[in-house]
Design a protein around this motif. Structure first.
Motif, PDB file in Angstrom:
ATOM      1  N   ALA A 149       0.833  -1.205   0.000  1.00 17.63           N
ATOM      2  CA  ALA A 149       0.000   0.000   0.000  1.00 17.63           C
ATOM      3  C   ALA A 149       0.872   1.261   0.000  1.00 17.63           C
ATOM      4  CB  ALA A 149      -0.925  -0.004   1.219  1.00 17.63           C
ATOM      5  N   ILE A 150       1.920   1.264   0.814  1.00 17.62           N
ATOM      6  CA  ILE A 150       2.829   2.418   0.847  1.00 17.62           C
ATOM      7  C   ILE A 150       3.480   2.614  -0.521  1.00 17.62           C
ATOM      8  CG2 ILE A 150       4.967   3.331   1.833  1.00 17.62           C
ATOM      9  CD1 ILE A 150       4.243   1.873   4.440  1.00 17.62           C
ATOM     10  N   THR A 151       3.947   1.515  -1.118  1.00 18.04           N
ATOM     11  CA  THR A 151       4.585   1.601  -2.439  1.00 18.04           C
ATOM     12  C   THR A 151       3.618   2.135  -3.477  1.00 18.04           C
ATOM     13  OG1 THR A 151       5.987  -0.294  -1.883  1.00 18.04           O
ATOM     14  CG2 THR A 151       5.787   0.278  -4.211  1.00 18.04           C
ATOM     15  N   GLN A 152       2.389   1.594  -3.499  1.00 18.90           N
ATOM     16  CA  GLN A 152       1.413   2.004  -4.501  1.00 18.90           C
ATOM     17  C   GLN A 152       1.037   3.470  -4.324  1.00 18.90           C
ATOM     18  OE1 GLN A 152      -2.100   2.734  -4.150  1.00 18.90           O
ATOM     19  NE2 GLN A 152      -2.291   2.965  -6.371  1.00 18.90           N
ATOM     20  N   GLU A 153       0.922   3.916  -3.086  1.00 20.27           N
ATOM     21  CA  GLU A 153       0.507   5.301  -2.837  1.00 20.27           C
ATOM     22  C   GLU A 153       1.623   6.301  -3.116  1.00 20.27           C
ATOM     23  OE1 GLU A 153      -2.701   4.451   0.759  1.00 20.27           O
ATOM     24  OE2 GLU A 153      -0.662   5.052   1.230  1.00 20.27           O
ATOM     25  N   THR A 154       2.821   5.993  -2.665  1.00 21.02           N
ATOM     26  CA  THR A 154       3.884   6.999  -2.704  1.00 21.02           C
ATOM     27  C   THR A 154       4.708   6.966  -3.983  1.00 21.02           C
ATOM     28  OG1 THR A 154       5.375   5.510  -1.523  1.00 21.02           O
ATOM     29  CG2 THR A 154       4.081   7.034  -0.204  1.00 21.02           C
ATOM     30  N   LEU A 155       4.731   5.852  -4.709  1.00 19.21           N
ATOM     31  CA  LEU A 155       5.541   5.763  -5.914  1.00 19.21           C
ATOM     32  C   LEU A 155       4.712   5.870  -7.192  1.00 19.21           C
ATOM     33  CD1 LEU A 155       8.211   3.057  -4.999  1.00 19.21           C
ATOM     34  CD2 LEU A 155       8.328   5.546  -4.787  1.00 19.21           C
ATOM     35  N   VAL A 212       2.569   8.313  -9.838  1.00 21.83           N
ATOM     36  CA  VAL A 212       2.869   9.681 -10.281  1.00 21.83           C
ATOM     37  C   VAL A 212       2.261  10.694  -9.327  1.00 21.83           C
ATOM     38  CG1 VAL A 212       2.520  11.355 -12.123  1.00 21.83           C
ATOM     39  CG2 VAL A 212       3.098   8.997 -12.691  1.00 21.83           C
ATOM     40  N   SER A 213       1.007  10.475  -8.949  1.00 23.47           N
ATOM     41  CA  SER A 213       0.334  11.417  -8.045  1.00 23.47           C
ATOM     42  C   SER A 213       1.009  11.430  -6.677  1.00 23.47           C
ATOM     43  CB  SER A 213      -1.141  11.031  -7.888  1.00 23.47           C
ATOM     44  OG  SER A 213      -1.795  11.054  -9.133  1.00 23.47           O
ATOM     45  N   GLY A 214       1.380  10.260  -6.181  1.00 20.60           N
ATOM     46  CA  GLY A 214       1.988  10.174  -4.862  1.00 20.60           C
ATOM     47  C   GLY A 214       3.352  10.833  -4.808  1.00 20.60           C
ATOM     48  N   ILE A 215       4.181  10.589  -5.828  1.00 23.00           N
ATOM     49  CA  ILE A 215       5.529  11.184  -5.816  1.00 23.00           C
ATOM     50  C   ILE A 215       5.454  12.687  -5.996  1.00 23.00           C
ATOM     51  CG2 ILE A 215       6.128  11.053  -8.283  1.00 23.00           C
ATOM     52  CD1 ILE A 215       8.371   9.952  -5.357  1.00 23.00           C
ATOM     53  N   LEU A 216       4.454  13.144  -6.777  1.00 20.27           N
ATOM     54  CA  LEU A 216       4.274  14.584  -6.942  1.00 20.27           C
ATOM     55  C   LEU A 216       3.879  15.221  -5.620  1.00 20.27           C
ATOM     56  CD1 LEU A 216       4.122  17.046  -8.823  1.00 20.27           C
ATOM     57  CD2 LEU A 216       1.751  16.431  -9.326  1.00 20.27           C
ATOM     58  N   LEU A 217       3.005  14.540  -4.871  1.00 17.38           N
ATOM     59  CA  LEU A 217       2.582  15.066  -3.575  1.00 17.38           C
ATOM     60  C   LEU A 217       3.744  15.107  -2.594  1.00 17.38           C
ATOM     61  CD1 LEU A 217       0.193  15.982  -1.791  1.00 17.38           C
ATOM     62  CD2 LEU A 217      -0.088  13.589  -1.140  1.00 17.38           C
ATOM     63  N   SER A 218       4.522  14.034  -2.511  1.00 20.01           N
ATOM     64  CA  SER A 218       5.627  14.001  -1.543  1.00 20.01           C
ATOM     65  C   SER A 218       6.688  15.039  -1.887  1.00 20.01           C
ATOM     66  CB  SER A 218       6.239  12.598  -1.474  1.00 20.01           C
ATOM     67  OG  SER A 218       6.872  12.261  -2.699  1.00 20.01           O
ATOM     68  N   LYS A 219       6.948  15.230  -3.168  1.00 22.16           N
ATOM     69  CA  LYS A 219       7.926  16.249  -3.561  1.00 22.16           C
ATOM     70  C   LYS A 219       7.401  17.658  -3.297  1.00 22.16           C
ATOM     71  CE  LYS A 219      10.532  13.633  -7.026  1.00 22.16           C
ATOM     72  NZ  LYS A 219      11.846  13.842  -6.365  1.00 22.16           N
ATOM     73  N   SER A 220       6.088  17.850  -3.503  1.00 22.29           N
ATOM     74  CA  SER A 220       5.496  19.171  -3.298  1.00 22.29           C
ATOM     75  C   SER A 220       5.578  19.600  -1.844  1.00 22.29           C
ATOM     76  CB  SER A 220       4.028  19.171  -3.743  1.00 22.29           C
ATOM     77  OG  SER A 220       3.915  18.855  -5.112  1.00 22.29           O
ATOM     78  N   PHE A 221       5.485  18.637  -0.912  1.00 17.69           N
ATOM     79  CA  PHE A 221       5.525  18.959   0.505  1.00 17.69           C
ATOM     80  C   PHE A 221       6.853  18.571   1.162  1.00 17.69           C
ATOM     81  CE2 PHE A 221       1.030  18.980  -0.379  1.00 17.69           C
ATOM     82  CZ  PHE A 221       0.538  19.991   0.421  1.00 17.69           C
ATOM     83  N   ASN A 222       7.840  18.200   0.302  1.00 15.06           N
ATOM     84  CA  ASN A 222       9.158  17.836   0.802  1.00 15.06           C
ATOM     85  C   ASN A 222       9.068  16.729   1.853  1.00 15.06           C
ATOM     86  OD1 ASN A 222      11.946  17.979   0.874  1.00 15.06           O
ATOM     87  ND2 ASN A 222      11.978  19.527   2.507  1.00 15.06           N
ATOM     88  N   ARG A 223       8.292  15.690   1.517  1.00 14.97           N
ATOM     89  CA  ARG A 223       8.051  14.604   2.465  1.00 14.97           C
ATOM     90  C   ARG A 223       8.767  13.322   2.062  1.00 14.97           C
ATOM     91  NH1 ARG A 223       5.759  14.841   7.368  1.00 14.97           N
ATOM     92  NH2 ARG A 223       4.484  12.989   6.973  1.00 14.97           N
ATOM     93  N   GLN A 224       9.757  13.432   1.164  1.00 12.87           N
ATOM     94  CA  GLN A 224      10.440  12.212   0.719  1.00 12.87           C
ATOM     95  C   GLN A 224      11.093  11.470   1.889  1.00 12.87           C
ATOM     96  OE1 GLN A 224      10.708  15.332  -0.606  1.00 12.87           O
ATOM     97  NE2 GLN A 224      11.617  15.251  -2.651  1.00 12.87           N
ATOM     98  N   HIS A 225      11.732  12.241   2.796  1.00 18.12           N
ATOM     99  CA  HIS A 225      12.407  11.594   3.928  1.00 18.12           C
ATOM    100  C   HIS A 225      11.396  10.927   4.854  1.00 18.12           C
ATOM    101  CE1 HIS A 225      16.260  13.152   2.734  1.00 18.12           C
ATOM    102  NE2 HIS A 225      15.818  14.399   2.773  1.00 18.12           N
ATOM    103  N   ALA A 226      10.251  11.582   5.056  1.00 15.28           N
ATOM    104  CA  ALA A 226       9.224  11.004   5.919  1.00 15.28           C
ATOM    105  C   ALA A 226       8.663   9.719   5.311  1.00 15.28           C
ATOM    106  CB  ALA A 226       8.092  12.012   6.139  1.00 15.28           C
ATOM    107  N   GLU A 243       1.976   7.393 -17.230  1.00 15.47           N
ATOM    108  CA  GLU A 243       1.162   6.988 -16.086  1.00 15.47           C
ATOM    109  C   GLU A 243       0.039   7.983 -15.848  1.00 15.47           C
ATOM    110  OE1 GLU A 243       0.149   4.632 -12.698  1.00 15.47           O
ATOM    111  OE2 GLU A 243       1.548   4.261 -14.342  1.00 15.47           O
ATOM    112  N   ARG A 244      -1.211   7.479 -15.897  1.00 10.50           N
ATOM    113  CA  ARG A 244      -2.406   8.302 -15.697  1.00 10.50           C
ATOM    114  C   ARG A 244      -2.467   9.482 -16.654  1.00 10.50           C
ATOM    115  NH1 ARG A 244      -5.184   7.128 -10.999  1.00 10.50           N
ATOM    116  NH2 ARG A 244      -6.154   9.190 -11.081  1.00 10.50           N
ATOM    117  N   GLY A 245      -1.779   9.356 -17.803  1.00  6.85           N
ATOM    118  CA  GLY A 245      -1.843  10.405 -18.814  1.00  6.85           C
ATOM    119  C   GLY A 245      -1.061  11.658 -18.482  1.00  6.85           C
ATOM    120  N   TYR A 246      -0.009  11.523 -17.658  1.00  6.83           N
ATOM    121  CA  TYR A 246       0.703  12.717 -17.196  1.00  6.83           C
ATOM    122  C   TYR A 246       1.495  13.426 -18.292  1.00  6.83           C
ATOM    123  CZ  TYR A 246      -0.311  13.204 -12.278  1.00  6.83           C
ATOM    124  OH  TYR A 246      -0.943  13.470 -11.093  1.00  6.83           O
ATOM    125  N   ARG A 247       1.660  12.808 -19.451  1.00  5.66           N
ATOM    126  CA  ARG A 247       2.361  13.500 -20.542  1.00  5.66           C
ATOM    127  C   ARG A 247       1.441  14.461 -21.284  1.00  5.66           C
ATOM    128  NH1 ARG A 247       5.670   9.509 -24.288  1.00  5.66           N
ATOM    129  NH2 ARG A 247       6.239  11.541 -25.153  1.00  5.66           N
TER     130      ARG A 247
END
Length: 626
Positions: free
Chosen positions: A235-241, A243-257, A516-520
């Protein structure tokens, strides 16, 4: 279960070494679902492979029987060939017996290869069928199941749990049957050789079986906890890796968390894997010591019996007995190991069958019918409809409360109102993605609960605010609606959706991979491809769920033109946030707090000077200010 954004911040997560403590707690608390007749249901999975199983059983029986022949031949080699009563080796007898032993070995090896092929084929087919069965069943589940269950957890059941029983499915039958027959044959052979030595060899077996059952119960609990931890990691992998999840974590600088959250769960998983591996190792160590000591004990007892003159044991008998004893004890150990694996795998099977036993909340009723050409397809009616979401509390007001309206075929009907009023819920009830709590939803003059769901969906097209595109080409995404569509049909639909020229401008045209999800693609491009996809389906009823609310003004104008083209000649239900997009609707329903408070044309509603007029004036002021 874990969710995005709720992991420990850097420096505040679980420290290194805490994974073992959490693993112990999880293992102690984990309980597999209670599934009635579990073993019978597992056995039923093999029913389509009766012929292959019959051949396998025959091969196993033959192989097991052959396995005890060499030790008996060994006795004859010693007593009749090497050390006959004459005092001189009998070379002829020795050669005959050695050749017989080699033939038996060759036959056993050949049968073993054939047996392995059959068991691997049957086991993997059963596992594949189980995976497909689970996937098909999940496809039939209602929408609310997926809104309350994490995608990663579902994926873990489908991949980790089914994969976890692979070895049991492929090896259990041959292993259990082969070992049982070998044990029985070896036991009979040992009795024939010497009953006193046989008693010594098997006296402690009941205690080993009792100990094995206890170890199996412990391992089953650990296996359940391990799979739950794997679900969390998936679940963590699917959510955070994504396209939407990685964009969110980068936007809030939450990669380390997120890394700390994954690392903490990984520590738990590692500790559980170690626990599962080590559980029972002391038991098997003691079993191994016992098995390894038996030959020495046999030698000692043989010396005692020979010294007392109470037996006529020969050297050949002792050699043959110790060889046969290995044929008994090691298969017996294999049976205990298999039983242990079965106890462990039963937890995984229980988790799989737990999902297979889920009953879809929305199913075709007995006697459900399809829509016919004589039905007023395109007519949509709500009769006193009340709806609560499945997880809503009783004291909460219903999302829709006693709603009634009728939309005639070909009408453009808009639903407007403040956020949370219940507009989108209307769009869920028409295609029966959710079931009305009270009242009735009619489509083509028939209650949707009396219609075959496939027939209902065939006449409805949906364009939502959140467009979903697969990581595939534009053509493949379009053909999702019509797999047999020609290139000309794709282009016609794209032109109608005002996207053909844009696609043609891409270097690869319709073979462009959207990502992924049409992000291009831009939001407007994705939305117009979604509209073209619906046009390929060519439904009589079109549902537009705030299809332009997330777009900028220019993109909205282009997409709105495509929507106007798509809705021409179709019954259209448009869920709208921006009232400017539905001014020309044939009828506008104003929903507030789950009720239809006003309805009419744009002009009629403005003249009422009610809720619609207030919303319209408010949006007009915001537009002027912008």
């Amino acid at each position: 279960m874990s969710g995005i954004g709720h992991g420990p911040a850097p420096g505040h997560g679980r420290g290194r070494g805490h994974g073992g403590d959490i693993a112990s707690q999880k293992a102690a608390n984990a309980q597999a679902p209670k599934i009635p007749h579990l073993l019978r249901r597992v056995g039923a999975l093999f029913a389509p492979h009766k012929l292959a199983l019959s051949v396998t059983v025959t091969l196993v029986l033959i192989s097991a029987a052959l396995s005890v022949v060499p030790p008996l031949l060994t006795q004859r080699v010693f007593d009749d060939g090497l050390f006959p009563g004459t005092g001189h080796p009998n070379v002829g007898v020795t050669i005959t017996l050695v050749v017989a032993m080699i033939v038996v070995y060759l036959a056993s090896s050949g049968l073993g290869v054939w047996q392995t092929y059959l068991t691997a084929t049957v086991g993997n087919k059963v596992m594949g069928a189980l995976r497909v069965k689970l996937f098909r069943h999940l496809q039939s589940m209602e929408l609310s199941f997926f809104t309350r269950t994490k995608t990663g957890v579902i994926q873990s059941r489908l991949q980790n749990d089914v994969g976890g029983v692979a070895s049991v499915l492929t090896n259990t039958i041959s292993s259990v049957l082969g070992n049982i027959v070998t044990v029985i044959a070896a036991f009979v052979a040992m009795l024939l050789l010497n009953w006193q030595l046989t008693l010594i060899a098997v006296v402690l077996m009941p205690f080993l079986v009792i100990a094995q059952r206890r170890v199996g119960q412990v391992r089953a609990r650990i296996a359940t906890a391990t799979q739950e931890s794997l679900s969390d990691m998936t679940a963590i992998t699917q959510e955070t890796l994504s396209v939407s999840g990685i964009l969110l974590s980068k936007s809030f600088n939450r990669q380390h968390a997120e890394t700390a959250r994954y690392s903490a769960e990984n520590e738990t998983q590692v500790a559980l894997q170690v626990k599962e591996t080590m559980s029972g190792q002391w038991f098997f160590a003691m079993v191994n010591i016992f098995l390894s000591s038996i030959p020495a004990i046999v030698y000692l007892v043989s010396a005692w019996l020979l010294n007392g003159g109470t037996t006529d044991i020969t050297a050949g008998t002792i050699v043959a007995f110790t060889t046969v004893q290995a044929r008994l004890l090691f298969p017996l150990m294999g049976i205990m190991q298999t039983a242990l694996n079965l106890q462990t795998s039963s937890a995984l099977f229980a988790r799989i069958f737990e999902y297979l036993d889920l009953k879809p909340a929305i199913q075709d009723a007995p006697g459900a019918v399809g829509l016919s050409a004589s039905d007023p397809i395109g007519e949509v009616e709500f009769r006193d409809v009340t709806f609560r979401y499945p997880d809503a509390r009783d004291e909460e007001r219903p999302t829709l409360d006693d709603v009634s309206f009728t939309i005639r075929p070909g009408q453009f009907a808009a639903f407007v109102g403040p956020s949370g009023a219940g507009k989108t819920t209307v769009s869920y009830l028409v295609p029966r993605l959710y079931e009305a709590s009270d009242g009735a939803v009619l489509f083509g003059g028939k209650d949707v609960r009396a219609l075959q769901h496939d027939s209902l969906i065939d006449h409805i097209g949906i364009v939502s605010q959140e467009t979903y595109l697969f990581h595939a080409t534009i053509a493949e995404n379009l053909r999702y609606a019509a797999p047999d569509a020609t290139q000309q049909q794709l282009e016609a639909a794209a032109r109608a959706a005002n996207i053909h020229d844009t696609i043609a401008g891409f270097p690869d045209g319709y073979d462009t991979v959207v990502g992924e999800r049409g992000y291009r693609l831009s939001g407007g491009e994705k939305q117009r491809i979604a509209i073209a996809r619906v046009l390929l389906k060519d439904p009589e009823v079109l549902i537009l769920d705030e299809a332009t609310s997330a777009l900028d003004t220019i993109s909205e104008r282009v997409v709105q033109q495509a929507l106007d083209s798509a809705s021409h000649g179709r019954t259209t239900l448009a869920i709208a946030h921006r009232l400017s997009t539905v001014i020309g609707a044939d009828v506008i329903f104003v929903i507030d707090r789950g009720r239809v408070v006003e309805h009419g044309t744009h002009a009629e509603l403005l003249a009422l000077d009610g809720e619609y007029a207030r919303l319209y004036e408010e949006q007009a002021r915001v537009s002027v200010a912008a």
